[in-house]
Scaffold this active site. Structure first.
Site, PDB file in Angstrom:
ATOM      1  N   GLY A  12      53.639 -89.750  67.618  1.00  0.00           N
ATOM      2  CA  GLY A  12      52.474 -90.469  68.149  1.00  0.00           C
ATOM      3  C   GLY A  12      51.166 -89.795  67.809  1.00  0.00           C
ATOM      4  O   GLY A  12      51.129 -88.630  67.416  1.00  0.00           O
ATOM      5  N   PHE A  24      48.308 -93.542  78.750  1.00  0.00           N
ATOM      6  CA  PHE A  24      47.363 -92.614  79.393  1.00  0.00           C
ATOM      7  C   PHE A  24      48.090 -91.505  80.177  1.00  0.00           C
ATOM      8  O   PHE A  24      47.457 -90.675  80.816  1.00  0.00           O
ATOM      9  CB  PHE A  24      46.384 -93.362  80.304  1.00  0.00           C
ATOM     10  CG  PHE A  24      45.245 -94.055  79.567  1.00  0.00           C
ATOM     11  CD1 PHE A  24      45.154 -94.035  78.185  1.00  0.00           C
ATOM     12  CD2 PHE A  24      44.256 -94.731  80.276  1.00  0.00           C
ATOM     13  CE1 PHE A  24      44.101 -94.676  77.507  1.00  0.00           C
ATOM     14  CE2 PHE A  24      43.202 -95.368  79.615  1.00  0.00           C
ATOM     15  CZ  PHE A  24      43.129 -95.343  78.236  1.00  0.00           C
ATOM     16  N   ARG A  25      49.429 -91.533  80.180  1.00  0.00           N
ATOM     17  CA  ARG A  25      50.259 -90.405  80.641  1.00  0.00           C
ATOM     18  C   ARG A  25      50.120 -90.040  82.121  1.00  0.00           C
ATOM     19  O   ARG A  25      50.450 -88.918  82.494  1.00  0.00           O
ATOM     20  CB  ARG A  25      49.938 -89.140  79.826  1.00  0.00           C
ATOM     21  CG  ARG A  25      49.884 -89.302  78.324  1.00  0.00           C
ATOM     22  CD  ARG A  25      51.214 -89.618  77.750  1.00  0.00           C
ATOM     23  NE  ARG A  25      51.243 -89.435  76.293  1.00  0.00           N
ATOM     24  CZ  ARG A  25      52.114 -90.058  75.507  1.00  0.00           C
ATOM     25  NH1 ARG A  25      52.993 -90.913  76.015  1.00  0.00           N
ATOM     26  NH2 ARG A  25      52.123 -89.836  74.218  1.00  0.00           N
ATOM     27  N   HIS A  53      49.349 -86.192  72.646  1.00  0.00           N
ATOM     28  CA  HIS A  53      50.284 -85.068  72.819  1.00  0.00           C
ATOM     29  C   HIS A  53      49.483 -83.806  72.534  1.00  0.00           C
ATOM     30  O   HIS A  53      48.500 -83.847  71.777  1.00  0.00           O
ATOM     31  CB  HIS A  53      51.425 -85.123  71.807  1.00  0.00           C
ATOM     32  CG  HIS A  53      52.350 -86.291  71.963  1.00  0.00           C
ATOM     33  ND1 HIS A  53      53.225 -86.417  73.013  1.00  0.00           N
ATOM     34  CD2 HIS A  53      52.536 -87.389  71.183  1.00  0.00           C
ATOM     35  CE1 HIS A  53      53.920 -87.535  72.882  1.00  0.00           C
ATOM     36  NE2 HIS A  53      53.523 -88.153  71.786  1.00  0.00           N
ATOM     37  N   HIS A  94      53.160-103.017  67.738  1.00  0.00           N
ATOM     38  CA  HIS A  94      53.038-102.162  66.546  1.00  0.00           C
ATOM     39  C   HIS A  94      53.990-102.516  65.402  1.00  0.00           C
ATOM     40  O   HIS A  94      54.806-101.697  64.971  1.00  0.00           O
ATOM     41  CB  HIS A  94      53.171-100.675  66.909  1.00  0.00           C
ATOM     42  CG  HIS A  94      54.277-100.326  67.879  1.00  0.00           C
ATOM     43  ND1 HIS A  94      55.580-100.677  67.685  1.00  0.00           N
ATOM     44  CD2 HIS A  94      54.249 -99.630  69.053  1.00  0.00           C
ATOM     45  CE1 HIS A  94      56.311-100.209  68.697  1.00  0.00           C
ATOM     46  NE2 HIS A  94      55.524 -99.585  69.540  1.00  0.00           N
ATOM     47  N   ASP A 153      48.121 -98.032  70.170  1.00  0.00           N
ATOM     48  CA  ASP A 153      49.252 -97.135  70.454  1.00  0.00           C
ATOM     49  C   ASP A 153      48.750 -95.702  70.669  1.00  0.00           C
ATOM     50  O   ASP A 153      49.382 -94.727  70.220  1.00  0.00           O
ATOM     51  CB  ASP A 153      50.320 -97.193  69.359  1.00  0.00           C
ATOM     52  CG  ASP A 153      51.682 -96.749  69.893  1.00  0.00           C
ATOM     53  OD1 ASP A 153      51.770 -96.379  71.085  1.00  0.00           O
ATOM     54  OD2 ASP A 153      52.655 -96.758  69.122  1.00  0.00           O
TER      55      ASP A 153
HETATM   56  O1  DOR Z   1      54.923 -92.633  68.336  1.00  0.00           O
HETATM   57  C1  DOR Z   1      55.042 -93.104  69.461  1.00  0.00           C
HETATM   58  N1  DOR Z   1      54.628 -92.422  70.542  1.00  0.00           N
HETATM   59  N2  DOR Z   1      55.610 -94.300  69.622  1.00  0.00           N
HETATM   60  C2  DOR Z   1      55.904 -94.797  70.830  1.00  0.00           C
HETATM   61  O2  DOR Z   1      56.385 -95.892  70.918  1.00  0.00           O
HETATM   62  C3  DOR Z   1      55.658 -93.997  72.041  1.00  0.00           C
HETATM   63  C4  DOR Z   1      54.567 -93.041  71.809  1.00  0.00           C
HETATM   64  C5  DOR Z   1      54.430 -92.012  72.916  1.00  0.00           C
HETATM   65  O3  DOR Z   1      54.504 -92.398  74.079  1.00  0.00           O
HETATM   66  O4  DOR Z   1      54.207 -90.862  72.615  1.00  0.00           O
END
Ligand code: DOR
Length: 400
Positions: A299, A62-63, A288, A216, A284
């Protein structure tokens, strides 16, 4: 808070019937084929629709703090609700990285204020993901809310450090969640990277007895290794993602770690699911911006699309029953994270999701509650619409 749900098809890990559910003070108070309507109680008629325990995501980002242009605790929680989730386990790759009580307190206080979903924030295994320091874990020993630790995003390279971390996890009854990617091989071959790290982590779990949760999992070799270990009694659980179930790299090679794999890998995951060897589905969810994606950030968002993808791929295509899907998305995740939900029984939190399994939906990222629009599923059609998500008897999401 009282809510009387009427006439739903009620499905959880072990039941499937048409009936009513009464939620009082946040917990399920009565379950029956017919509950007499009580005075001054909100009624929710769900005739013709399916009611399940709300989903719990064993793996999401959730950043917040620090990367909130991608997502924050509020938008992440609203995205979770829109996807039918009322519980999430958040990874530690925020800014700062979650290696301290300060960051844990920040996340917990903000999520309490929001009062939307239950958030379990994972602290990191190594301090600030430095790959070597474990001293911060001392600080967390008396923190009863910690259930799992993880360096997800990078993984722990040093085997000796990982072994010590597993010993600490075992002492504290924490789950160690492993992002299996050997940095020695990441740039060479992502398949070898996952497989090597899986072999190592399984061996360390066997030696230490720690509860290892493999996040995953995506390759046939890693699957075989984990399933063999399970059969031999190693304390390991296994998570797969909707995208590793539904996509193959010949058709869609969207950038994500671990990568979208070959058809044979996907078939192996599906057959492991059928055999009952998979424990949880974790999304997961990794938001972004589209600019960041264009520059190569790995991701995808996934929490709002997980149910329909999994329902269509697994249940509609006759691989497992809806009860089994509820086990993967609710019952087992609740057990893993020590949450009093994930099934429909008296005394359990009144966290439920209403779905229309016959409704076809087209994935449209413009409608996401998440800030992230980064999905490879844009425009694809699946069955299963989330109609409403109920948390402790409160309807917190309702489709228009
Ligand atoms: O693709 C991914 N993005 N794999 C991860 O393990 C981390 C994640 C991210 O935090 O963007």
């Amino acid at each position: 808070m009282e809510l009387l749900i009427k006439n739903a098809r009620v499905v959880d890990v072990s039941q499937d019937f048409i009936g009513d559910i009464y939620i009082k003070d946040g917990v399920i108070n009565e379950i029956s084929k017919e509950i007499i309507v009580k005075e001054n109680v909100e009624i929710f008629d769900c005739k013709g629709k399916t009611l399940m325990p709300a989903f719990i995501d064993t793996h999401a980002h959730f950043r917040d703090p620090g990367l909130t242009w991608k997502e924050d605790l509020e938008t992440g929680s609203r995205a979770a609700l829109r996807g039918g989730y009322t519980g999430v386990c958040l990874m530690a790759n925020t800014n700062p990285i979650c290696s301290s009580t300060e960051v844990l307190d920040y996340v917990r206080n903000k999520s309490k204020e929001l009062n939307l979903i239950d958030i379990h924030q994972c602290p990191s295994v190594t301090k600030n993901f430095d790959g070597k320091t474990l001293s911060h874990l001392e600080e967390l020993k008396d923190d009863n809310e910690v259930k799992a630790i993880s360096d997800d995003g990078v993984g722990v390279s040093n085997s000796n450090i990982m072994m010590d971390a597993m010993k600490i996890a075992k002492e504290n009854n924490w789950v160690l969640m492993s992002h299996a990617e050997s940095s020695e091989f990441s740039k060479v071959d992502m398949r070898i990277a996952e497989n090597m790290m899986t072999l190592r982590d399984i061996e360390l779990a066997r030696i230490t007895g720690a509860h290892l949760h493999m996040c995953h999992v995506s390759t046939i070799e890693a699957l075989e290794c984990i399933i063999n270990a399970k059969r031999k009694g190693v304390n390991v659980t296994l998570e797969v993602t909707p995208h590793h179930i539904a996509l193959t790299n010949d058709i869609n090679n969207y950038r994500v770690n671990p990568p979208i794999r070959e058809k044979e890998d996907v078939e192996a995951i599906l057959s492991a699911i059928k055999m009952g060897m998979i424990d949880t589905i974790g999304t997961d969810h990794a938001p972004h911006t589209l600019e960041e994606k264009a520059k190569g950030s790995p991701g995808m968002v996934g929490i709002e699309t997980a149910f329909s993808i999994c329902y269509s791929t697994l249940v509609k295509d006759n691989i497992i029953s809806l009860n089994d899907l509820s086990k993967l998305m609710s019952y087992n995740p609740a057990k893993l994270l020590g949450m009093n939900k994930g099934k429909i029984s008296i005394g359990v939190e009144g966290d439920l999701v209403l779905v229309d399994i016959d409704k076809k939906i087209k994935i449209d990222s413009e409608k996401f509650a998440s800030k992230g629009r980064n999905t490879p599923f844009e425009g694809m059609e699946y069955y299963g619409e989330i109609l409403a998500t109920i948390k402790g008897g409160r309807i917190l999401y309702k489709a228009l």
